[in-house]
Design a protein around this motif. Structure first.
Motif: not given
Length: 118
Positions: A11-14, A34-44, A84-88
């Motif tokens: 949901l959120l990444k997309n 390099k992951p191919t999906d978006f950054s926000f938020p960090s799933g790991h 990721h960024y810190p907010t992610d």
């Protein structure tokens, strides 16, 4: 973990569609594939904190605290590797903690119900 995965990765990444730091700043040399999906938020980070929160709430403290420390190291690694960024990472951590608390409370409620039936 499944609810966290659906919230973060599906949901959120997309919806947010934030590029990863190493994509936004090409001078960064990635240390990981390099992951191919978006950054926000960090799933790991979300997954790590969800498990650690359940462990903290349902197991002896030494296991829970160790899991929280390991989760913090995973979160740091996501920043260190410029994935990721810190907010992610902060949002992933919040999602993980919230889903972990909900899962723990549901488990304890289920366990109490089972014990009453005996």
């Amino acid at each position: 973990i499944t609810v966290g995965f659906l919230l973060t990765n599906v949901l959120l990444k997309n919806i947010v569609a934030r590029p990863r730091p190493f994509d936004a700043y090409t001078e960064i040399i990635s240390l990981i594939t390099k992951p191919t999906d978006f950054s926000f938020p960090s799933g790991h980070t979300g997954s790590a904190f969800a498990v650690a929160t359940v462990m903290l709430m349902c197991m002896p403290a030494r296991y829970g605290v160790t899991a929280i420390v390991a989760s913090a190291l995973i979160a740091f690694s996501r920043l260190y590797n410029a994935a990721h960024y810190p907010t992610d990472v902060l949002c992933g951590m919040l999602i993980g903690i919230i889903t972990g608390v909900i899962a723990s409370l549901l488990y304890k409620k289920y366990q109490k119900k089972c014990n009453e039936g005996e």
